[in-house]
Design a protein around this motif. Sequence first.
Motif, PDB file in Angstrom:
ATOM      1  N   ILE A   8      32.016  26.644  32.617  1.00  0.00           N
ATOM      2  CA  ILE A   8      33.031  27.123  33.554  1.00  0.00           C
ATOM      3  C   ILE A   8      34.402  26.733  33.015  1.00  0.00           C
ATOM      4  N   TYR A   9      35.324  27.698  33.030  1.00  0.00           N
ATOM      5  CA  TYR A   9      36.667  27.480  32.496  1.00  0.00           C
ATOM      6  C   TYR A   9      37.722  27.792  33.557  1.00  0.00           C
ATOM      7  N   ALA A  10      38.886  27.199  33.400  1.00  0.00           N
ATOM      8  CA  ALA A  10      39.987  27.457  34.325  1.00  0.00           C
ATOM      9  C   ALA A  10      40.284  28.952  34.375  1.00  0.00           C
ATOM     10  N   GLN A  11      40.406  29.476  35.584  1.00  0.00           N
ATOM     11  CA  GLN A  11      40.794  30.851  35.861  1.00  0.00           C
ATOM     12  C   GLN A  11      39.776  31.875  35.349  1.00  0.00           C
ATOM     13  N   ASP A  12      38.537  31.452  35.071  1.00  0.00           N
ATOM     14  CA  ASP A  12      37.540  32.435  34.669  1.00  0.00           C
ATOM     15  C   ASP A  12      36.961  33.124  35.906  1.00  0.00           C
ATOM     16  N   ASN A  13      36.052  34.071  35.681  1.00  0.00           N
ATOM     17  CA  ASN A  13      35.526  34.856  36.802  1.00  0.00           C
ATOM     18  C   ASN A  13      34.721  34.004  37.775  1.00  0.00           C
ATOM     19  N   THR A  14      34.076  32.951  37.273  1.00  0.00           N
ATOM     20  CA  THR A  14      33.306  32.071  38.147  1.00  0.00           C
ATOM     21  C   THR A  14      34.228  31.340  39.108  1.00  0.00           C
ATOM     22  N   VAL A  15      35.291  30.766  38.573  1.00  0.00           N
ATOM     23  CA  VAL A  15      36.272  30.070  39.416  1.00  0.00           C
ATOM     24  C   VAL A  15      36.894  31.044  40.415  1.00  0.00           C
ATOM     25  N   LYS A  16      37.250  32.231  39.962  1.00  0.00           N
ATOM     26  CA  LYS A  16      37.884  33.214  40.846  1.00  0.00           C
ATOM     27  C   LYS A  16      36.949  33.647  41.967  1.00  0.00           C
TER      28      LYS A  16
END
Length: 225
Positions: free
Chosen positions: A190-198
């Motif tokens: 999981i990365y900052a501002q990736d689709n998972t976070v969004k």
Amino acid sequence: MRILTKITMTLTAAVMLTGAVAGTASASTATADETALPPYVALIRSVSAAELGKSWHEGCPLGPDQLKMIKLRYFGFDGRAHNGEVVVSKDVAVEVAQTFGELYQQRFAIERMENVANYDADDDRSMEANNTSAFNCREITGGGGWSNHSYGRAIDINPQINPYISAGGTVYPPNGAPYVDRTPGQKGMIYAQDNTVKAFEQRGWDWGGYWDSPIDYQHFEKPLT
């Protein structure tokens, strides 16, 4: 008699069988390989104390009647659809099911999704197995109060690949140490501002990867209001 809520999502639409629209996904970006996946399905039902096992006990903030079991499909590390389960608060069950539906459509890889009761509610064992889980009646790491997991409002995703790093630099689980390196493109990361976070943020959830100390890359939580 258990009352089930069923959510199905295809690449063109998502409809909750009660009649409410659960969400819509664009088919314009779908590839032939993506359409080969079976439709996303999530069943939301009641959960018993026996099913919760050691993850629940008398004195916990929530009782079994305030929790829901979600049986759902997820996209595995092997590129195939698998069946998993996760226990959350009944207040967030539908949005959690919808969120994982988005991750499934985006082909975000999850290695394992099992009830933490299968690990005797041992968070260390569950994390070491890279198991994605939610409800577990326990204190926050380091103590000092109930974790949001105790309220069924926190989810840890691929915890080995997305480790917890304490203020002193200790990595949990220990076998997650190689993944402190957040090099882009790693499966299940999981990365900052990736689709998972969004997908979580648009439903009011916070990501622990944005925290300064500790840093909790695996962790999403919906604050109590």
